[in-house]
Design an enzyme around this catalytic site. Structure first.
Site, PDB file in Angstrom:
ATOM      1  N   LYS A  71      97.289   6.345  12.461  1.00  0.00           N
ATOM      2  CA  LYS A  71      98.100   5.241  11.924  1.00  0.00           C
ATOM      3  C   LYS A  71      99.291   4.875  12.813  1.00  0.00           C
ATOM      4  O   LYS A  71      99.739   3.732  12.789  1.00  0.00           O
ATOM      5  CB  LYS A  71      98.601   5.594  10.513  1.00  0.00           C
ATOM      6  CG  LYS A  71      97.555   5.428   9.438  1.00  0.00           C
ATOM      7  CD  LYS A  71      98.160   5.641   8.065  1.00  0.00           C
ATOM      8  CE  LYS A  71      97.134   5.414   6.980  1.00  0.00           C
ATOM      9  NZ  LYS A  71      97.685   5.497   5.631  1.00  0.00           N
ATOM     10  N   ASP A 107      99.853  -0.275   2.749  1.00  0.00           N
ATOM     11  CA  ASP A 107     100.028   0.865   1.827  1.00  0.00           C
ATOM     12  C   ASP A 107     101.211   0.662   0.878  1.00  0.00           C
ATOM     13  O   ASP A 107     101.100   0.901  -0.325  1.00  0.00           O
ATOM     14  CB  ASP A 107     100.249   2.170   2.606  1.00  0.00           C
ATOM     15  CG  ASP A 107      98.953   2.769   3.116  1.00  0.00           C
ATOM     16  OD1 ASP A 107      97.900   2.495   2.522  1.00  0.00           O
ATOM     17  OD2 ASP A 107      99.012   3.513   4.115  1.00  0.00           O
ATOM     18  N   ARG A 154     110.048  18.793   0.837  1.00  0.00           N
ATOM     19  CA  ARG A 154     110.031  20.239   1.121  1.00  0.00           C
ATOM     20  C   ARG A 154     110.787  20.529   2.424  1.00  0.00           C
ATOM     21  O   ARG A 154     111.659  21.372   2.467  1.00  0.00           O
ATOM     22  CB  ARG A 154     108.571  20.705   1.219  1.00  0.00           C
ATOM     23  CG  ARG A 154     108.423  22.159   1.561  1.00  0.00           C
ATOM     24  CD  ARG A 154     106.967  22.544   1.591  1.00  0.00           C
ATOM     25  NE  ARG A 154     106.213  21.811   2.596  1.00  0.00           N
ATOM     26  CZ  ARG A 154     104.917  21.985   2.839  1.00  0.00           C
ATOM     27  NH1 ARG A 154     104.236  22.861   2.118  1.00  0.00           N
ATOM     28  NH2 ARG A 154     104.306  21.301   3.763  1.00  0.00           N
TER      29      ARG A 154
HETATM   30  N1  LIG Z   1      96.606   6.190  -3.389  1.00  0.00           N
HETATM   31  C1  LIG Z   1      96.578   5.833  -2.124  1.00  0.00           C
HETATM   32  O1  LIG Z   1      96.200   4.687  -1.770  1.00  0.00           O
HETATM   33  C2  LIG Z   1      97.078   6.771  -1.061  1.00  0.00           C
HETATM   34  C3  LIG Z   1      97.421   6.285   0.213  1.00  0.00           C
HETATM   35  C4  LIG Z   1      97.901   7.192   1.168  1.00  0.00           C
HETATM   36  C5  LIG Z   1      97.989   8.551   0.861  1.00  0.00           C
HETATM   37  N2  LIG Z   1      97.624   8.988  -0.383  1.00  0.00           N
HETATM   38  C6  LIG Z   1      97.733  10.415  -0.725  1.00  0.00           C
HETATM   39  O2  LIG Z   1      99.094  10.786  -0.573  1.00  0.00           O
HETATM   40  C7  LIG Z   1      99.206  12.131  -0.167  1.00  0.00           C
HETATM   41  C8  LIG Z   1     100.121  12.228   1.069  1.00  0.00           C
HETATM   42  O3  LIG Z   1      99.539  11.523   2.159  1.00  0.00           O
HETATM   43  P1  LIG Z   1     100.325  11.327   3.551  1.00  0.00           P
HETATM   44  O4  LIG Z   1      99.445  10.520   4.427  1.00  0.00           O
HETATM   45  O5  LIG Z   1     101.709  10.871   3.313  1.00  0.00           O
HETATM   46  O6  LIG Z   1     100.375  12.850   4.087  1.00  0.00           O
HETATM   47  P2  LIG Z   1     101.424  13.495   5.104  1.00  0.00           P
HETATM   48  O7  LIG Z   1     101.964  12.483   6.045  1.00  0.00           O
HETATM   49  O8  LIG Z   1     100.720  14.699   5.642  1.00  0.00           O
HETATM   50  O9  LIG Z   1     102.655  13.986   4.163  1.00  0.00           O
HETATM   51  C9  LIG Z   1     102.479  15.026   3.229  1.00  0.00           C
HETATM   52  C10 LIG Z   1     103.744  15.180   2.379  1.00  0.00           C
HETATM   53  O10 LIG Z   1     103.463  16.158   1.360  1.00  0.00           O
HETATM   54  C11 LIG Z   1     104.423  17.211   1.446  1.00  0.00           C
HETATM   55  N3  LIG Z   1     103.779  18.468   1.035  1.00  0.00           N
HETATM   56  C12 LIG Z   1     102.559  18.923   1.409  1.00  0.00           C
HETATM   57  N4  LIG Z   1     102.288  20.105   0.808  1.00  0.00           N
HETATM   58  C13 LIG Z   1     103.386  20.389   0.022  1.00  0.00           C
HETATM   59  C14 LIG Z   1     103.716  21.473  -0.838  1.00  0.00           C
HETATM   60  N5  LIG Z   1     102.878  22.494  -1.034  1.00  0.00           N
HETATM   61  N6  LIG Z   1     104.909  21.419  -1.496  1.00  0.00           N
HETATM   62  C15 LIG Z   1     105.759  20.376  -1.321  1.00  0.00           C
HETATM   63  N7  LIG Z   1     105.501  19.340  -0.504  1.00  0.00           N
HETATM   64  C16 LIG Z   1     104.329  19.335   0.160  1.00  0.00           C
HETATM   65  C17 LIG Z   1     104.874  17.214   2.882  1.00  0.00           C
HETATM   66  O11 LIG Z   1     106.124  17.887   2.992  1.00  0.00           O
HETATM   67  P3  LIG Z   1     106.647  18.431   4.415  1.00  0.00           P
HETATM   68  O12 LIG Z   1     107.294  17.281   5.101  1.00  0.00           O
HETATM   69  O13 LIG Z   1     107.585  19.513   4.052  1.00  0.00           O
HETATM   70  O14 LIG Z   1     105.429  18.949   5.149  1.00  0.00           O
HETATM   71  C18 LIG Z   1     104.967  15.705   3.146  1.00  0.00           C
HETATM   72  O15 LIG Z   1     106.134  15.177   2.601  1.00  0.00           O
HETATM   73  C19 LIG Z   1      97.767  12.617   0.084  1.00  0.00           C
HETATM   74  O16 LIG Z   1      97.343  13.314  -1.048  1.00  0.00           O
HETATM   75  C20 LIG Z   1      96.982  11.323   0.229  1.00  0.00           C
HETATM   76  O17 LIG Z   1      95.624  11.455  -0.176  1.00  0.00           O
HETATM   77  C21 LIG Z   1      97.186   8.126  -1.355  1.00  0.00           C
END
Ligand SMILES: NC(=O)c1ccc[n+]([C@@H]2O[C@H](COP(=O)([O-])OP(=O)(O)OC[C@H]3O[C@@H](n4cnc5c(N)ncnc54)[C@H](OP(=O)(O)O)[C@@H]3O)[C@@H](O)[C@H]2O)c1
Length: 282
Positions: A71, A107, A154
């Protein structure tokens, strides 16, 4: 039943991994319903293959979606990017137009449409957990609106960094707190949005909040859509709060992409049902 022929146009999503993507099911449901001669496929593209893949799609495709891990790096290979994509610093939708590649980010718009189906945003106190890619899109989009945002993460310094960036780019102040303060700050919030992957399959028993921490008057949105009803949403329901699952954001970001690519008004109910069927069947 549509037939693929020599005039069928190509759309696709690129990422790695990509096997789990529900975008092909969602977009093909639209082409089928509206009888449009396009097909939407998914391609697993490794980081080192991205440049070659983009060169090929410039010739072969009408547009494509971009997901993890491309991305941000995709921007290097595009001719133009939209104001939103520039603010967010990431692209999830590319339009191929007159031999040009134009990047967009749908998004944040998708998340806000899903949110506004259930609640208004203006004047609200919104707490957002997470500072990853999806959070960036939502935070920047919400920062353009008249609302008060508090960000927890976190890794606290990532929240601070994102808030600083929003302030520099939009001159909008965002509060930041340690994740451990979430239970406390949620008491005064109107809306809580989980943008972390906490609760996502296979860790479906995880949640940032329990029912006892959630005020009844709050709206709780979880952008995780696998499972659709996350532990957080179950806890919020138990507390009597209004809930919004991740399907709306997914469908609306896809609908926005279709508007950009084809200028059509996408049948969101058809898209929602196609994804829902796939999620239930998986
Ligand atoms: N509905 C939709 O259209 C849509 C679109 C995009 C994404 N999503 C979903 O959104 C979620 C995040 O996606 P992303 O692309 O933003 O991922 P990302 O860039 O990898 O970010 C992950 C986030 O989750 C936090 N995190 C992960 N494990 C954790 C834990 N055990 N405890 C507390 N915080 C935790 C991370 O914190 P740290 O910074 O501390 O690592 C970070 O803030 C995914 O589940 C994805 O499937 C949904």
């Amino acid at each position: 039943m549509r037939h693929i022929n020599s005039k069928t146009g190509l759309f696709c999503v690129i990422g790695d991994p990509i096997e789990h993507s529900l975008s092909p099911i969602m977009h093909n449901s639209v082409f089928e319903k509206l009888n449009l001669n396009y097909v939407y496929l998914a391609f697993k593209i490794k980081k080192e293959e991205l440049e070659d893949a983009v060169k090929a799609f410039r010739i072969l495709a009408h547009g494509f979606n971009v997901t993890i891990p491309h991305k941000v790096s995709i921007i290097n290979y595009l001719d133009e990017i939209s104001k939103e994509a520039e603010l967010i610093g990431a692209v999830n939708t590319v339009k191929v137009y007159k031999n040009k590649l134009i990047g967009y980010n749908t998004d944040g718009i998708g998340a806000i449409k899903a949110l506004e189906e259930k609640t208004s945003i203006e004047g609200k106190k919104i707490v957002i957990a997470g500072a990853g890619g999806a959070s960036r899109a939502i935070v920047f989009q919400l920062a353009l609106r008249d609302c008060e945002i508090t960000l927890v993460n976190r890794t606290y310094k990532k929240a601070v960094y994102l808030a600083k960036e929003v302030d520099e780019k939009l001159n909008k102040k965002i509060k930041t707190e340690e994740l451990s303060k979430l239970k406390e700050i949620i008491k005064n919030a109107d809306i809580f949005i989980n943008t972390t992957s906490v609760g996502m399959y296979p860790n479906t028993n995880e949640t940032l909040l329990l029912a006892e921490d959630i005020p009844e008057k709050i709206v709780v949105m979880d952008i995780v859509y696998n499972p659709l009803k996350t532990r957080l949403l179950k806890e919020a329901e138990k507390a009597g709060a209004k809930t919004i699952d991740g399907l709306g954001m997914f469908v609306y970001q896809g609908a926005e992409a279709l508007r950009i690519w084809l200028g059509i008004e996408p049948p969101v109910d058809v898209m929602r049902n196609a994804v829902l069927k796939a999620l239930v069947g998986s």
